[in-house]
Design a protein around this motif. Structure first.
Motif, PDB file in Angstrom:
ATOM      1  N   LEU A  16       9.086  -1.785  -8.404  1.00 53.67           N
ATOM      2  CA  LEU A  16       8.844  -0.525  -9.109  1.00 53.67           C
ATOM      3  C   LEU A  16       8.295  -0.779 -10.506  1.00 53.67           C
ATOM      4  CD1 LEU A  16      10.231   0.740  -6.674  1.00 53.67           C
ATOM      5  CD2 LEU A  16      11.587   2.151  -8.239  1.00 53.67           C
ATOM      6  N   ARG A  17       8.817  -1.794 -11.188  1.00 56.20           N
ATOM      7  CA  ARG A  17       8.271  -2.119 -12.504  1.00 56.20           C
ATOM      8  C   ARG A  17       6.819  -2.575 -12.392  1.00 56.20           C
ATOM      9  NH1 ARG A  17      13.447  -4.419 -13.249  1.00 56.20           N
ATOM     10  NH2 ARG A  17      12.614  -6.482 -12.731  1.00 56.20           N
ATOM     11  N   GLU A  18       6.533  -3.398 -11.379  1.00 56.07           N
ATOM     12  CA  GLU A  18       5.162  -3.884 -11.203  1.00 56.07           C
ATOM     13  C   GLU A  18       4.212  -2.764 -10.819  1.00 56.07           C
ATOM     14  OE1 GLU A  18       5.525  -7.005  -8.346  1.00 56.07           O
ATOM     15  OE2 GLU A  18       6.274  -8.475  -9.807  1.00 56.07           O
ATOM     16  N   SER A  19       4.754  -1.663 -10.306  1.00 51.40           N
ATOM     17  CA  SER A  19       3.923  -0.496  -9.982  1.00 51.40           C
ATOM     18  C   SER A  19       3.616   0.355 -11.209  1.00 51.40           C
ATOM     19  CB  SER A  19       4.622   0.367  -8.930  1.00 51.40           C
ATOM     20  OG  SER A  19       4.776  -0.338  -7.721  1.00 51.40           O
ATOM     21  N   GLY A  20       4.148  -0.046 -12.361  1.00 48.43           N
ATOM     22  CA  GLY A  20       3.878   0.660 -13.601  1.00 48.43           C
ATOM     23  C   GLY A  20       4.895   1.718 -13.964  1.00 48.43           C
ATOM     24  N   LEU A  21       5.989   1.818 -13.202  1.00 48.36           N
ATOM     25  CA  LEU A  21       6.996   2.824 -13.502  1.00 48.36           C
ATOM     26  C   LEU A  21       7.853   2.396 -14.691  1.00 48.36           C
ATOM     27  CD1 LEU A  21       8.166   3.861  -9.925  1.00 48.36           C
ATOM     28  CD2 LEU A  21       6.407   4.914 -11.361  1.00 48.36           C
ATOM     29  N   ARG A  22       8.367   3.381 -15.398  1.00 50.72           N
ATOM     30  CA  ARG A  22       9.226   3.146 -16.550  1.00 50.72           C
ATOM     31  C   ARG A  22      10.664   3.530 -16.215  1.00 50.72           C
ATOM     32  NH1 ARG A  22       5.805   3.445 -21.099  1.00 50.72           N
ATOM     33  NH2 ARG A  22       3.784   2.564 -20.492  1.00 50.72           N
ATOM     34  N   ARG A  23      11.566   3.111 -17.061  1.00 50.29           N
ATOM     35  CA  ARG A  23      12.993   3.455 -16.942  1.00 50.29           C
ATOM     36  C   ARG A  23      13.540   3.106 -15.553  1.00 50.29           C
ATOM     37  NH1 ARG A  23      13.546   9.520 -19.122  1.00 50.29           N
ATOM     38  NH2 ARG A  23      15.713   9.115 -18.469  1.00 50.29           N
ATOM     39  N   VAL A  24      13.143   1.931 -15.060  1.00 52.77           N
ATOM     40  CA  VAL A  24      13.567   1.502 -13.728  1.00 52.77           C
ATOM     41  C   VAL A  24      15.040   1.087 -13.760  1.00 52.77           C
ATOM     42  CG1 VAL A  24      13.256  -0.242 -11.927  1.00 52.77           C
ATOM     43  CG2 VAL A  24      11.250   0.806 -13.031  1.00 52.77           C
ATOM     44  N   ARG A  36       0.834  -1.211   0.000  1.00 52.47           N
ATOM     45  CA  ARG A  36       0.000   0.000   0.000  1.00 52.47           C
ATOM     46  C   ARG A  36       0.864   1.254   0.000  1.00 52.47           C
ATOM     47  NH1 ARG A  36      -4.997   2.126   1.165  1.00 52.47           N
ATOM     48  NH2 ARG A  36      -4.942   4.159   2.206  1.00 52.47           N
ATOM     49  N   ALA A  37       1.950   1.222   0.753  1.00 52.63           N
ATOM     50  CA  ALA A  37       2.833   2.389   0.808  1.00 52.63           C
ATOM     51  C   ALA A  37       3.403   2.700  -0.573  1.00 52.63           C
ATOM     52  CB  ALA A  37       3.958   2.147   1.814  1.00 52.63           C
ATOM     53  N   LEU A  38       3.867   1.675  -1.272  1.00 52.79           N
ATOM     54  CA  LEU A  38       4.440   1.897  -2.595  1.00 52.79           C
ATOM     55  C   LEU A  38       3.375   2.376  -3.577  1.00 52.79           C
ATOM     56  CD1 LEU A  38       7.198   1.658  -3.943  1.00 52.79           C
ATOM     57  CD2 LEU A  38       6.602  -0.668  -4.632  1.00 52.79           C
ATOM     58  N   TRP A  39       2.188   1.824  -3.468  1.00 55.40           N
ATOM     59  CA  TRP A  39       1.076   2.276  -4.322  1.00 55.40           C
ATOM     60  C   TRP A  39       0.773   3.748  -4.044  1.00 55.40           C
ATOM     61  CZ3 TRP A  39      -3.669   4.130  -2.572  1.00 55.40           C
ATOM     62  CH2 TRP A  39      -4.641   4.354  -3.554  1.00 55.40           C
ATOM     63  N   SER A  40       0.753   4.136  -2.776  1.00 55.63           N
ATOM     64  CA  SER A  40       0.454   5.512  -2.405  1.00 55.63           C
ATOM     65  C   SER A  40       1.499   6.469  -2.968  1.00 55.63           C
ATOM     66  CB  SER A  40       0.396   5.629  -0.877  1.00 55.63           C
ATOM     67  OG  SER A  40       0.152   6.954  -0.470  1.00 55.63           O
ATOM     68  N   MET A  41       2.760   6.081  -2.888  1.00 52.82           N
ATOM     69  CA  MET A  41       3.834   6.929  -3.371  1.00 52.82           C
ATOM     70  C   MET A  41       3.777   7.079  -4.885  1.00 52.82           C
ATOM     71  SD  MET A  41       6.627   5.266  -0.793  1.00 52.82           S
ATOM     72  CE  MET A  41       8.090   5.923  -1.576  1.00 52.82           C
ATOM     73  N   THR A  42       3.496   5.993  -5.580  1.00 57.48           N
ATOM     74  CA  THR A  42       3.396   6.049  -7.043  1.00 57.48           C
ATOM     75  C   THR A  42       2.201   6.884  -7.475  1.00 57.48           C
ATOM     76  OG1 THR A  42       4.402   3.850  -7.172  1.00 57.48           O
ATOM     77  CG2 THR A  42       3.244   4.637  -9.127  1.00 57.48           C
ATOM     78  N   ARG A  43       1.106   6.702  -6.772  1.00 58.23           N
ATOM     79  CA  ARG A  43      -0.122   7.446  -7.092  1.00 58.23           C
ATOM     80  C   ARG A  43       0.091   8.951  -6.978  1.00 58.23           C
ATOM     81  NH1 ARG A  43      -5.358   7.275  -3.097  1.00 58.23           N
ATOM     82  NH2 ARG A  43      -6.580   8.922  -4.077  1.00 58.23           N
ATOM     83  N   ALA A  44       0.955   9.379  -6.047  1.00 57.35           N
ATOM     84  CA  ALA A  44       1.145  10.805  -5.785  1.00 57.35           C
ATOM     85  C   ALA A  44       1.982  11.500  -6.849  1.00 57.35           C
ATOM     86  CB  ALA A  44       1.785  10.994  -4.414  1.00 57.35           C
ATOM     87  N   LEU A  45       2.625  10.757  -7.732  1.00 52.46           N
ATOM     88  CA  LEU A  45       3.477  11.350  -8.754  1.00 52.46           C
ATOM     89  C   LEU A  45       2.656  11.955  -9.887  1.00 52.46           C
ATOM     90  CD1 LEU A  45       6.139   8.519  -9.135  1.00 52.46           C
ATOM     91  CD2 LEU A  45       6.601  10.818  -8.242  1.00 52.46           C
ATOM     92  N   ARG A  46       3.174  13.015 -10.464  1.00 52.81           N
ATOM     93  CA  ARG A  46       2.618  13.504 -11.720  1.00 52.81           C
ATOM     94  C   ARG A  46       3.133  12.628 -12.856  1.00 52.81           C
ATOM     95  NH1 ARG A  46       6.414  15.443 -14.991  1.00 52.81           N
ATOM     96  NH2 ARG A  46       8.321  16.368 -14.127  1.00 52.81           N
ATOM     97  N   PRO A  47       2.477  12.626 -14.005  1.00 53.00           N
ATOM     98  CA  PRO A  47       3.075  11.947 -15.162  1.00 53.00           C
ATOM     99  C   PRO A  47       4.457  12.508 -15.456  1.00 53.00           C
ATOM    100  CG  PRO A  47       0.786  12.499 -15.603  1.00 53.00           C
ATOM    101  CD  PRO A  47       1.137  13.172 -14.307  1.00 53.00           C
ATOM    102  N   GLY A  48       5.434  11.633 -15.563  1.00 62.74           N
ATOM    103  CA  GLY A  48       6.813  12.057 -15.752  1.00 62.74           C
ATOM    104  C   GLY A  48       7.577  12.265 -14.464  1.00 62.74           C
TER     105      GLY A  48
END
Length: 264
Positions: free
Chosen positions: A190-198, A122-134
């Motif tokens: 991080l990849r499973e969270s949908g992030l790119r360029r990991v 949940r913590a990682l999801w919350s942190m990813t959710r808070a990012l703007r695109p890019g």
């Protein structure tokens, strides 16, 4: 850190400030190098998760300037409170439970936090959710299971005692829910969270005065728990602290795994 009665390294203890100073000396250069690579500059909006001390928060504030924003959160903000001036905001917050303190962040960073959070997903999801695109997420966590020794060059009784106490400390952490192998999983997570360029790297300090300062503060902070659990005696701890103070120990820390990625 997350809100739990089982958390071993309480921010309210005197030794916490000494630990923050030692950790800043050891790891701030690595953290700052990564964030510089992301292109941080004037006007950036940043969320520092589990801020603890002030070193990263103050550095971010200088980088983003008066037009930026730095949100620093922790369940105990007593050490970070002195940084509360524009562009810094300090909030009591549990990253594993609470909603993000905003969105549209250019950077979200957590160092030595998620290992101790019961609901790391949940913590990682919350942190990813808070990012703007890019926006960039940088998560840095130790991996004690990769390098479990305090004194890697084990030659005699002093080194054996140091490594036995380090093993006891890790046992206390594990009993309170810490994931001692979390760091190595960060790139995949991080990849499973949908992030790119990991990407990821590791830093492994050894034979630094800050390693000795960190060890001394940590052992004094958990002394009561070690003795109460039957993992060490007061005599063991006194002897170990004297060895550390002598200053001729080639002490190490667990590798710090830094992993980062960008939101699509």
């Amino acid at each position: 850190m997350t809100r739990t009665d089982g958390y071993l390294l309480d921010n309210r203890q005197t030794e916490a400030g000494q630990r923050f100073d030692a950790l800043a000396t050891l790891f701030d250069p690595t953290t700052f190098r990564h964030i510089e690579r992301f292109g941080i500059g004037s006007g950036w909006r940043c969320w520092e998760v589990g801020a603890g001390g002030t070193s990263v928060v103050s550095w971010l504030a200088k980088k983003v300037g008066p037009t930026g924003r730095v949100v620093a959160t922790d369940i105990d903000t007593s050490w970070a409170a002195s940084a509360t001036r524009p562009p810094v905001e300090v909030h009591v917050h549990d990253v594993g439970v609470d909603e993000p303190p905003g969105d549209g962040f250019d950077l979200v960073h957590a160092r030595l936090v998620l290992t101790h959070v019961p609901d790391r997903g949940r913590a990682l999801w919350s942190m990813t959710r808070a990012l703007r695109p890019g926006g960039w997420l940088l998560v840095e966590d130790a991996d004690p299971a990769l390098q479990p020794l305090l004194w890697p060059d084990e030659r005699g009784p002093e080194q054996q005692l140091a490594n036995r106490l380090r093993q006891a400390f890790r046992q206390l952490l594990a009993e309170r829910g810490a994931d001692l192998g979390y760091g190595r999983r960060l790139p995949r997570l991080l990849r499973e969270s949908g992030l790119r360029r990991v990407e990821a790297d590791a830093y492994f300090p050894i034979t630094s005065p800050a390693c000795a300062a960190l060890e001394s503060a940590t052992v004094r902070q958990v002394r009561g728990q070690l003795v109460a659990a039957g993992l060490a005696t007061d005599r063991d701890i006194d002897r170990h602290l004297a060895n550390v103070t002598a200053g001729d120990m080639d002490l190490a820390t667990a590798p710090l795994i830094s992993a980062w990625g960008r939101k699509a």
